[in-house]
Design an enzyme around this catalytic site. Structure first.
Site, PDB file in Angstrom:
ATOM      1  N   GLU A   7       0.856  -1.197   0.000  1.00 31.58           N
ATOM      2  CA  GLU A   7       0.000   0.000   0.000  1.00 31.58           C
ATOM      3  C   GLU A   7       0.891   1.246   0.000  1.00 31.58           C
ATOM      4  OE1 GLU A   7      -1.557   1.751   3.595  1.00 31.58           O
ATOM      5  OE2 GLU A   7      -1.168  -0.118   4.676  1.00 31.58           O
TER       6      GLU A   7
ATOM      7  N   ASP B 143     -18.040   3.232  13.070  1.00 32.67           N
ATOM      8  CA  ASP B 143     -16.794   3.331  12.324  1.00 32.67           C
ATOM      9  C   ASP B 143     -16.113   1.967  12.208  1.00 32.67           C
ATOM     10  OD1 ASP B 143     -14.520   4.131  11.024  1.00 32.67           O
ATOM     11  OD2 ASP B 143     -13.949   5.671  12.479  1.00 32.67           O
TER      12      ASP B 143
ATOM     13  N   SER C 278     -13.606  -0.066   9.472  1.00 34.15           N
ATOM     14  CA  SER C 278     -12.779   0.159   8.286  1.00 34.15           C
ATOM     15  C   SER C 278     -13.264  -0.655   7.093  1.00 34.15           C
ATOM     16  CB  SER C 278     -11.331  -0.205   8.592  1.00 34.15           C
ATOM     17  OG  SER C 278     -10.571  -0.103   7.408  1.00 34.15           O
ATOM     18  N   ALA C 279     -13.212  -0.035   5.927  1.00 37.16           N
ATOM     19  CA  ALA C 279     -13.531  -0.734   4.671  1.00 37.16           C
ATOM     20  C   ALA C 279     -12.489  -1.800   4.364  1.00 37.16           C
ATOM     21  CB  ALA C 279     -13.616   0.270   3.524  1.00 37.16           C
TER      22      ALA C 279
ATOM     23  N   LYS D 231      -4.690  -2.542  14.002  1.00 38.24           N
ATOM     24  CA  LYS D 231      -4.129  -1.470  14.811  1.00 38.24           C
ATOM     25  C   LYS D 231      -4.631  -1.515  16.236  1.00 38.24           C
ATOM     26  CE  LYS D 231      -3.645   0.910  10.889  1.00 38.24           C
ATOM     27  NZ  LYS D 231      -4.847   1.022  10.322  1.00 38.24           N
TER      28      LYS D 231
HETATM   29  N1  PSU Z   1      -0.964   1.535   9.204  1.00 39.22           N
HETATM   30  C1  PSU Z   1      -0.147   2.591   9.475  1.00 39.22           C
HETATM   31  N2  PSU Z   1      -0.490   3.805   8.993  1.00 39.22           N
HETATM   32  C2  PSU Z   1      -1.622   3.998   8.243  1.00 39.22           C
HETATM   33  C3  PSU Z   1      -2.459   2.900   7.941  1.00 39.22           C
HETATM   34  C4  PSU Z   1      -2.081   1.701   8.456  1.00 39.22           C
HETATM   35  O1  PSU Z   1       0.858   2.429  10.146  1.00 39.22           O
HETATM   36  O2  PSU Z   1      -1.888   5.121   7.822  1.00 39.22           O
HETATM   37  C5  PSU Z   1      -3.656   3.081   7.044  1.00 39.22           C
HETATM   38  C6  PSU Z   1      -3.792   1.833   6.159  1.00 39.22           C
HETATM   39  O3  PSU Z   1      -3.692   2.285   4.835  1.00 39.22           O
HETATM   40  C7  PSU Z   1      -5.157   1.296   6.480  1.00 39.22           C
HETATM   41  C8  PSU Z   1      -5.885   2.539   6.870  1.00 39.22           C
HETATM   42  O4  PSU Z   1      -5.738   0.616   5.395  1.00 39.22           O
HETATM   43  O5  PSU Z   1      -4.917   3.220   7.654  1.00 39.22           O
HETATM   44  C9  PSU Z   1      -7.171   2.281   7.604  1.00 39.22           C
HETATM   45  O6  PSU Z   1      -7.871   3.464   7.728  1.00 39.22           O
HETATM   46  P1  PSU Z   1      -9.397   3.472   8.214  1.00 39.22           P
HETATM   47  O7  PSU Z   1      -9.340   3.066   9.655  1.00 39.22           O
HETATM   48  O8  PSU Z   1      -9.833   4.909   8.016  1.00 39.22           O
HETATM   49  O9  PSU Z   1     -10.145   2.523   7.354  1.00 39.22           O
HETATM   50 MN    MN Z   2     -13.259   4.782   9.357  1.00 38.38          MN
END
Ligand code: PSU
Ligand code: MN
Length: 316
Positions: A31, A144, A146-147, A165
């Site tokens: 990514e 909330d 994540s997708a 995370k």
């Molecule tokens: N891990 C990191 N930094 C990031 C992300 C993951 O250390 O910025 C990003 C990834 O791209 C992941 C996204 O897919 O955060 C998820 O965001 P959200 O919770 O808004 O779906």
């Molecule tokens: Mn989100």
């Protein structure tokens, strides 16, 4: 070698990735969000990118960094654009790709959800990231989720991550992965890792000791019409942070960002900016320890992903 679109797909690949696809070789998609200004602060993002690319190659696979650049979707960007990759970006999840193309977005940094979709469209079966997104704490209030989770379920790609995370509701995330029929495979671990921490206290039913085992599982899952598999690899020991310590920083980070338990969700505190903001706070509160952990785990995941890609190529 010429950069070209893959078949009828809108996804462009570099000559190197194109050759690897034609040769049924080992490829690892990556990514771009974590390498952009939304992920790691400069100059650590550039260091992370170099380390991750090197790790993939060291194990005999070709790295394929995904991104939207000047309105074009790439799986494997030319090295000449690495400085752009490590710069200011707009966050592009799967649903944001088409609008970003329509607007000729200069640089859309792909998240996990965007990357697995792009990888699948290009014919790349393995993807490495840091930690996936998942179910946020207080999800019942904020909705909330994540997708990343639905994308994982919908595309036939193996994702390697250090769990999800640590500031998420990990138990709820593991439940959702079950609901979405995503096999979660512990890489030499019996516990779901918590990103910067090696353990979360959540047991895993499936453990793999080798890349060949993962490859075999993927082939069976895909032959049954299944989507993605998630391989979870704990952060390397020497950079791991204890969960209790991490939880303290997390509580503080969430408070600082107006995301503490019971906080009213509003347009300023919710949405796609949540993850980058919380991650940046954790770097601050930990005196940079989460940053070093993030670099180490991203590199380690790239190594495991490359091994799996090589094993998968051997089954073709
Ligand atoms: N891990 C990191 N930094 C990031 C992300 C993951 O250390 O910025 C990003 C990834 O791209 C992941 C996204 O897919 O955060 C998820 O965001 P959200 O919770 O808004 O779906
Ligand atoms: Mn989100």
């Amino acid at each position: 070698m010429v950069n070209r679109p893959v078949g009828e797909s809108v996804v462009r690949v570099t000559g190197e990735v194109s050759s690897a696809l034609e040769a049924d070789g080992a490829i690892v998609a990556l990514e771009s969000t974590i390498f952009s200004n939304l992920g790691l602060p400069s100059p650590f993002n550039t260091q992370a990118l170099t380390r991750v690319m090197k790790a993939v190659r060291a194990d005999g696979a070709v790295p394929a960094l995904t991104a939207v650049l000047d309105g074009e979707v790439w799986c494997g960007v030319p090295e000449s654009v690495h400085t752009t990759i490590c710069g200011p970006a707009e966050k592009v999840a799967f649903r944001d790709i088409a609008p970003a193309v329509a607007r000729s977005s200069v640089y859309g940094a792909t998240t996990v959800s965007a990357s697995v979709a792009v990888a699948a469209a290009a014919g790349v079966e393995v993807f490495a990231t840091g930690g996936i997104g998942g179910v946020h704490r207080h999800w019942a209030h904020s909705l909330d989720v994540s997708a990343d989770l639905t994308a994982l379920a919908n595309h036939q790609v193996i994702t390697v991550s250090a769990g999800a995370k640590s500031f998420l509701d990990l138990a709820a995330t593991v439940e959702q992965l079950e609901t979405l029929s995503v096999p979660v495979v512990g890489w030499r671990t019996e516990e779901f890792p918590a990103f910067y921490a090696r353990s979360s206290g959540l047991p895993l039913g499936v453990v793999a000791q080798s890349a060949a085992e993962v490859a075999a599982m993927a082939r069976v899952h895909w032959s049954l019409g299944g989507g993605g598999l998630l391989v979870v690899n704990p952060v390397p020991d020497d950079h791991a942070i204890e969960l209790a310590e991490l939880d303290q920083w997390t509580a503080e980070a969430l408070h600082m960002e107006g995301l503490e338990p019971g906080a009213e969700p509003n347009l300023e505190t919710a949405g796609p900016t949540v993850t980058p903001r919380v991650l940046a706070r954790l770097v601050e509160l930990s005196g940079g320890r989460t940053l070093q952990a993030n670099l180490a785990l991203a590199e380690s995941n790239a190594t495991v992903a490359a091994e799996i890609a090589v094993a998968l190529a051997a089954t073709r």
